[in-house]
Design an enzyme around this catalytic site. Structure first.
Site, PDB file in Angstrom:
ATOM      1  N   SER A  94      60.545  82.239  69.629  1.00 54.20           N
ATOM      2  CA  SER A  94      61.312  82.503  68.419  1.00 54.20           C
ATOM      3  C   SER A  94      62.023  81.224  67.966  1.00 54.20           C
ATOM      4  O   SER A  94      61.359  80.220  67.703  1.00 54.20           O
ATOM      5  CB  SER A  94      62.280  83.659  68.680  1.00 54.20           C
ATOM      6  OG  SER A  94      62.792  84.177  67.475  1.00 54.20           O
ATOM      7  N   ASP A 121      54.655  91.219  63.834  1.00 55.67           N
ATOM      8  CA  ASP A 121      55.906  90.519  64.148  1.00 55.67           C
ATOM      9  C   ASP A 121      56.400  89.816  62.881  1.00 55.67           C
ATOM     10  O   ASP A 121      55.776  88.861  62.412  1.00 55.67           O
ATOM     11  CB  ASP A 121      55.662  89.510  65.267  1.00 55.67           C
ATOM     12  CG  ASP A 121      56.916  88.730  65.659  1.00 55.67           C
ATOM     13  OD1 ASP A 121      57.937  88.831  64.958  1.00 55.67           O
ATOM     14  OD2 ASP A 121      56.861  88.010  66.679  1.00 55.67           O
ATOM     15  N   HIS A 138      58.123  91.655  68.136  1.00 54.58           N
ATOM     16  CA  HIS A 138      58.744  90.370  68.469  1.00 54.58           C
ATOM     17  C   HIS A 138      59.332  90.367  69.880  1.00 54.58           C
ATOM     18  O   HIS A 138      59.615  89.305  70.424  1.00 54.58           O
ATOM     19  CB  HIS A 138      59.827  90.034  67.448  1.00 54.58           C
ATOM     20  CG  HIS A 138      60.321  88.621  67.528  1.00 54.58           C
ATOM     21  ND1 HIS A 138      59.501  87.528  67.328  1.00 54.58           N
ATOM     22  CD2 HIS A 138      61.560  88.114  67.813  1.00 54.58           C
ATOM     23  CE1 HIS A 138      60.215  86.416  67.476  1.00 54.58           C
ATOM     24  NE2 HIS A 138      61.458  86.751  67.777  1.00 54.58           N
TER      25      HIS A 138
END
Length: 206
Positions: free
Chosen positions: A107, A175, A188
């Site tokens: 991320s 995602d 995610h």
């Protein structure tokens, strides 16, 4: 450090940031996701590190938690991670001339890794401009890079250049952090399930 990770032999470099850890065969710096708890990151870093360690036995590994805010409210968060990751690799490489590296980013942490290898995350969610890059003379020592939920993918960008063939970039279907139009935020949080696959990829590169 959890008991499970201690039993697995995880070594994490402590403060000050970018200080050299022991000279293991492979050092695994991990840039965790935004607000992600855990030693290296409960969703990605911890399970991926353990899977890599299991897969690469009997070679020795050390882990490094990239020192940065991983915060949505810190405007220079990704830049701080970018600086710390590059400084760590430089310091570690100087102290341990035979050591190789596996970079892991999840991320916002994927943005940190992107910037550190010269792929700008500016314009991506929780991204920012490049402030430091791993020196070209150290590039051959970066054995593999594994990225998860990489925000630059949502703006049509990907890892290119000298690191492309050493990079595996996971983006789960739906995602919204890495897929434009994605709506499944649970996707995610699913990347721990890719730990063994990531470890297999790394094993093929080291």
């Amino acid at each position: 450090m959890t008991a499970g990770l201690a039993a697995a032999g995880l070594t994490v470099a402590a403060a000050p940031a970018a200080s050299a850890a022991q000279c293991t065969d492979i050092d695994v710096p991990v840039a965790r996701g935004t607000f992600e708890p855990g030693t290296l990151g409960v969703f990605v870093g911890d399970p991926v590190y353990q899977a890599i360690q299991n897969r690469l036995q009997p070679r020795s590994l050390s882990g490094y938690r990239v020192d940065y805010p991983a915060d949505l409210g810190e405007p220079a968060s990704v830049q701080k991670g970018n600086t710390d990751l590059v400084n760590h690799v430089r310091s570690q490489a100087a102290s341990c001339p035979q050591q190789r590296f596996v970079l892991v980013g999840y991320s916002q942490g994927a943005n940190v890794v992107d910037n550190s290898i010269g792929v700008s995350s500016d314009g991506a969610l929780v991204g920012g401009p490049i402030v430091a890059t791993i020196p070209a003379d150290l590039a051959p020592r970066i054995a593999a890079i594994v990225l998860f939920g990489n925000p630059i993918r949502a703006i049509g960008r990907q890892v290119t250049g000298p690191y492309q063939g050493r990079t595996k970039d996971y983006c789960a279907s739906g995602d919204p952090i890495c897929q434009s139009g994605g709506t499944d935020i649970l996707a995610h949080l699913s990347y721990g399930g890719q730990a063994d696959d990531a470890a297999d990829f790394v094993a093929g590169k080291v």
